[in-house]
Motif scaffolding. Structure first.
Motif, PDB file in Angstrom:
ATOM      1  N   PHE A   3       1.034  -1.426  -0.028  1.00 50.32           N
ATOM      2  CA  PHE A   3       0.547  -0.065  -0.236  1.00 50.32           C
ATOM      3  C   PHE A   3       0.898   0.975   0.209  1.00 50.32           C
ATOM      4  O   PHE A   3       2.025   1.397   0.862  1.00 50.32           O
ATOM      5  N   PRO A   4       0.736   2.305  -0.757  1.00 43.73           N
ATOM      6  CA  PRO A   4       1.368   3.663  -0.959  1.00 43.73           C
ATOM      7  C   PRO A   4       1.231   4.145   0.294  1.00 43.73           C
ATOM      8  O   PRO A   4       0.018   4.595   0.911  1.00 43.73           O
ATOM      9  N   THR A   5       2.722   4.834   0.804  1.00 46.15           N
ATOM     10  CA  THR A   5       3.229   5.164   1.433  1.00 46.15           C
ATOM     11  C   THR A   5       2.256   6.185   1.614  1.00 46.15           C
ATOM     12  O   THR A   5       2.186   7.392   0.193  1.00 46.15           O
ATOM     13  N   ARG A   6       2.254   8.327   2.808  1.00 47.22           N
ATOM     14  CA  ARG A   6       1.638   9.405   2.460  1.00 47.22           C
ATOM     15  C   ARG A   6       2.214   9.792   1.436  1.00 47.22           C
ATOM     16  O   ARG A   6       2.359  10.255   0.044  1.00 47.22           O
ATOM     17  N   GLU A   7       3.780  10.110   0.901  1.00 43.00           N
ATOM     18  CA  GLU A   7       5.184  10.698   0.316  1.00 43.00           C
ATOM     19  C   GLU A   7       5.073   9.885  -1.124  1.00 43.00           C
ATOM     20  O   GLU A   7       4.661  10.238  -1.611  1.00 43.00           O
ATOM     21  N   GLU A   8       4.958   8.502  -1.000  1.00 45.15           N
ATOM     22  CA  GLU A   8       4.714   8.059  -2.592  1.00 45.15           C
ATOM     23  C   GLU A   8       3.755   8.407  -3.188  1.00 45.15           C
ATOM     24  O   GLU A   8       3.535   8.603  -4.132  1.00 45.15           O
ATOM     25  N   MET A   9       2.239   8.542  -2.820  1.00 45.68           N
ATOM     26  CA  MET A   9       1.116   9.447  -3.318  1.00 45.68           C
ATOM     27  C   MET A   9       1.597  10.702  -3.168  1.00 45.68           C
ATOM     28  O   MET A   9       1.400  11.361  -4.407  1.00 45.68           O
ATOM     29  N   TYR A  10       2.243  11.430  -2.244  1.00 43.88           N
ATOM     30  CA  TYR A  10       2.387  13.217  -2.892  1.00 43.88           C
ATOM     31  C   TYR A  10       3.383  12.367  -3.873  1.00 43.88           C
ATOM     32  O   TYR A  10       2.747  14.141  -5.403  1.00 43.88           O
ATOM     33  N   HIS A  17       1.475  17.308 -11.206  1.00 44.47           N
ATOM     34  CA  HIS A  17       0.939  18.806 -10.987  1.00 44.47           C
ATOM     35  C   HIS A  17       1.760  19.586 -11.587  1.00 44.47           C
ATOM     36  O   HIS A  17       1.437  20.859 -11.462  1.00 44.47           O
ATOM     37  N   GLY A  18       3.080  19.190 -11.511  1.00 42.91           N
ATOM     38  CA  GLY A  18       4.202  19.921 -10.629  1.00 42.91           C
ATOM     39  C   GLY A  18       3.981  20.410  -8.703  1.00 42.91           C
ATOM     40  O   GLY A  18       3.578  19.929  -8.609  1.00 42.91           O
ATOM     41  N   ALA A  19       5.460  20.921  -8.467  1.00 41.63           N
ATOM     42  CA  ALA A  19       5.479  20.892  -6.906  1.00 41.63           C
ATOM     43  C   ALA A  19       5.083  22.349  -6.282  1.00 41.63           C
ATOM     44  O   ALA A  19       4.273  22.357  -5.273  1.00 41.63           O
ATOM     45  N   GLU A  20       4.434  22.870  -6.987  1.00 37.70           N
ATOM     46  CA  GLU A  20       4.147  24.755  -7.184  1.00 37.70           C
ATOM     47  C   GLU A  20       2.775  24.312  -6.583  1.00 37.70           C
ATOM     48  O   GLU A  20       2.629  24.791  -5.763  1.00 37.70           O
ATOM     49  N   LEU A  21       1.819  23.845  -7.584  1.00 42.99           N
ATOM     50  CA  LEU A  21       0.831  23.807  -7.167  1.00 42.99           C
ATOM     51  C   LEU A  21       0.403  22.648  -6.633  1.00 42.99           C
ATOM     52  O   LEU A  21      -0.922  22.534  -5.829  1.00 42.99           O
ATOM     53  N   GLN A  22       0.806  21.486  -6.647  1.00 42.49           N
ATOM     54  CA  GLN A  22       0.395  20.222  -5.983  1.00 42.49           C
ATOM     55  C   GLN A  22       0.419  20.893  -4.189  1.00 42.49           C
ATOM     56  O   GLN A  22      -0.365  20.232  -3.428  1.00 42.49           O
ATOM     57  N   LYS A  23       1.730  21.602  -3.832  1.00 47.08           N
ATOM     58  CA  LYS A  23       1.691  22.246  -2.673  1.00 47.08           C
ATOM     59  C   LYS A  23       0.603  23.574  -2.603  1.00 47.08           C
ATOM     60  O   LYS A  23       0.005  23.342  -1.355  1.00 47.08           O
ATOM     61  N   LYS A  24      -0.123  24.028  -3.351  1.00 46.12           N
ATOM     62  CA  LYS A  24      -0.997  24.791  -2.867  1.00 46.12           C
ATOM     63  C   LYS A  24      -2.329  23.770  -2.487  1.00 46.12           C
ATOM     64  O   LYS A  24      -3.150  24.557  -1.695  1.00 46.12           O
ATOM     65  N   LEU A  25      -2.385  22.766  -3.301  1.00 45.20           N
ATOM     66  CA  LEU A  25      -3.791  21.754  -3.712  1.00 45.20           C
ATOM     67  C   LEU A  25      -3.741  21.406  -2.236  1.00 45.20           C
ATOM     68  O   LEU A  25      -4.564  21.255  -1.630  1.00 45.20           O
ATOM     69  N   SER A  26      -2.518  20.998  -1.341  1.00 44.54           N
ATOM     70  CA  SER A  26      -2.478  19.983  -0.370  1.00 44.54           C
ATOM     71  C   SER A  26      -2.372  21.221   0.804  1.00 44.54           C
ATOM     72  O   SER A  26      -3.128  20.284   1.403  1.00 44.54           O
ATOM     73  N   VAL A  51      -6.025  17.435  -2.836  1.00 42.59           N
ATOM     74  CA  VAL A  51      -6.687  19.312  -1.713  1.00 42.59           C
ATOM     75  C   VAL A  51      -6.781  17.901  -0.532  1.00 42.59           C
ATOM     76  O   VAL A  51      -6.901  17.429  -0.433  1.00 42.59           O
ATOM     77  N   GLY A  52      -6.003  18.524   0.063  1.00 40.60           N
ATOM     78  CA  GLY A  52      -5.491  18.889   1.169  1.00 40.60           C
ATOM     79  C   GLY A  52      -6.893  17.848   2.498  1.00 40.60           C
ATOM     80  O   GLY A  52      -6.464  16.697   2.897  1.00 40.60           O
ATOM     81  N   THR A  53      -7.513  19.334   2.301  1.00 42.75           N
ATOM     82  CA  THR A  53      -8.897  19.149   3.415  1.00 42.75           C
ATOM     83  C   THR A  53     -10.357  19.430   2.320  1.00 42.75           C
ATOM     84  O   THR A  53     -10.076  19.992   1.854  1.00 42.75           O
ATOM     85  N   LEU A  54     -10.868  18.138   3.001  1.00 40.74           N
ATOM     86  CA  LEU A  54     -12.080  18.352   1.801  1.00 40.74           C
ATOM     87  C   LEU A  54     -13.362  17.890   2.840  1.00 40.74           C
ATOM     88  O   LEU A  54     -13.255  16.742   3.828  1.00 40.74           O
ATOM     89  N   HIS A  55     -14.362  19.027   3.367  1.00 40.76           N
ATOM     90  CA  HIS A  55     -15.343  19.275   4.077  1.00 40.76           C
ATOM     91  C   HIS A  55     -16.566  18.515   3.340  1.00 40.76           C
ATOM     92  O   HIS A  55     -16.907  19.524   3.060  1.00 40.76           O
ATOM     93  N   ILE A  56     -17.291  17.542   3.748  1.00 38.95           N
ATOM     94  CA  ILE A  56     -18.040  17.217   2.770  1.00 38.95           C
ATOM     95  C   ILE A  56     -19.627  17.093   4.040  1.00 38.95           C
ATOM     96  O   ILE A  56     -20.137  17.166   5.154  1.00 38.95           O
ATOM     97  N   LEU A  57     -20.253  17.497   3.838  1.00 35.08           N
ATOM     98  CA  LEU A  57     -22.154  17.928   4.409  1.00 35.08           C
ATOM     99  C   LEU A  57     -23.093  17.688   3.887  1.00 35.08           C
ATOM    100  O   LEU A  57     -23.142  17.809   2.895  1.00 35.08           O
ATOM    101  N   ASP A  58     -24.018  17.195   4.356  1.00 34.85           N
ATOM    102  CA  ASP A  58     -25.369  17.105   3.443  1.00 34.85           C
ATOM    103  C   ASP A  58     -26.140  15.183   4.526  1.00 34.85           C
ATOM    104  O   ASP A  58     -25.541  15.676   5.657  1.00 34.85           O
TER     105      ASP A  58
END
Lengths: 212, 64
Positions: A3-10, A17-26, A51-58
């Motif tokens: 199973f991939p680690t957090r670092e591998e998935m990042y 996506h490129g490092a700059e955009l991925q930092k912003k997304l995370s 995206v680092g944090t997703l808040h889902i509401l329903d």
């Protein structure tokens, strides 16, 4: 396979996506209000993008009538959408920080529940609820970015669905007119087009690209 | 003249509430922008349109 680690998935996301955009997304936090055809698809697109944090509401449960366009499975019928979708999001993006609230959004609880996020997606199905959320956010939380959807019923042409920048921080996706109350059903392909417009608007805002 | 959803119309002096009634619009399903700012729903009756204003009435439809 391991199973991939957090670092591998990042790193895999960074490569795409490129490092700059991925930092912003995370570092981004996004709320998705309503987890139907729009919201379930928006949340999945954002989770896949890292995206680092997703808040889902329903407040609703998965119904058999949802399966034509919403990202649920027959074995999830009867589950709260917040639980069913968070299970799916965790499978897609195991290191995404998912916050779920099984609650009906109201004028009173919106400012409290949505205060931690930077960007809010309106993904309700009823027109009066869409208007309530949009007015409430624009009136009481002017510092937030808001991305709403209106008009995606039926099988009309894809290219009538657009993203419009209505105000500095308010974007509106959809064709603006195809109303489910006019008897047109919601079809997966066209709902997904609108959801993709909303998700892409969110990602552009996160990237600092504010034009449409 | 007031620009309403991109169209120049003779609506100066009218309140937002009257404009919505004039457009036969359900006030529970709209958001109204005046010169790119939101008009709070509580102020529809007391917000009057002036010459040169630009108004966008966003009418939400169902489906999601």
């Amino acid at each position: 396979m391991k199973f991939p680690t957090r670092e591998e998935m990042y790193r895999a996301l960074e490569e795409r996506h490129g490092a700059e955009l991925q930092k912003k997304l995370s570092e981004a936090s996004v709320a998705v209000c309503g987890l139907g055809g729009l919201g379930s698809n928006i949340a999945i697109a954002l989770a896949r993008a890292g995206v680092g944090t997703l808040h889902i509401l329903d407040f609703d449960k998965v119904d058999i009538s949802n399966l034509n366009r919403q990202q649920y499975f027959p074995e999830q019928l009867g589950m709260y959408k917040t639980d069913a979708l968070s299970d799916t999001l965790r499978r897609i993006a195991p290191y995404c920080n998912i916050r779920k609230d099984c609650v009906k959004l109201t004028e009173e609880n919106i400012p409290v529940l949505l205060s931690p996020v930077n960007i809010i997606c309106e993904a309700f199905d009823k027109a009066d609820q869409k208007a309530m959320l949009v007015n409430c956010v624009l009136e009481s939380m002017p510092e937030k970015y808001l991305v709403a959807g209106s008009g995606m019923a039926g099988i009309g042409p894809s290219n009538t669905i657009t993203t419009r920048r209505m105000m500095k921080r308010f974007y509106l996706c959809g064709d603006g007119s195809s109303d489910v109350d006019d008897g047109m059903g919601l079809v997966a392909s066209r709902v997904l087009i609108c959801a993709a417009h909303q998700a892409n608007a969110v990602i552009r805002i996160i990237a600092g690209e504010y034009d449409v | 003249m007031v620009k309403i959803n991109g169209e120049q119309l003779d609506k100066a002096g009218m309140s937002v509430a009257d404009l919505l009634a004039d457009m036969d619009t359900n006030g529970q399903r709209v958001a109204v922008e005046l010169n790119e700012d939101i008009v709070p729903r509580a102020e529809y009756g007391s917000t009057f349109l002036k010459d040169g204003d630009s108004v966008e009435v966003v009418r939400f439809v169902g489906g999601g």
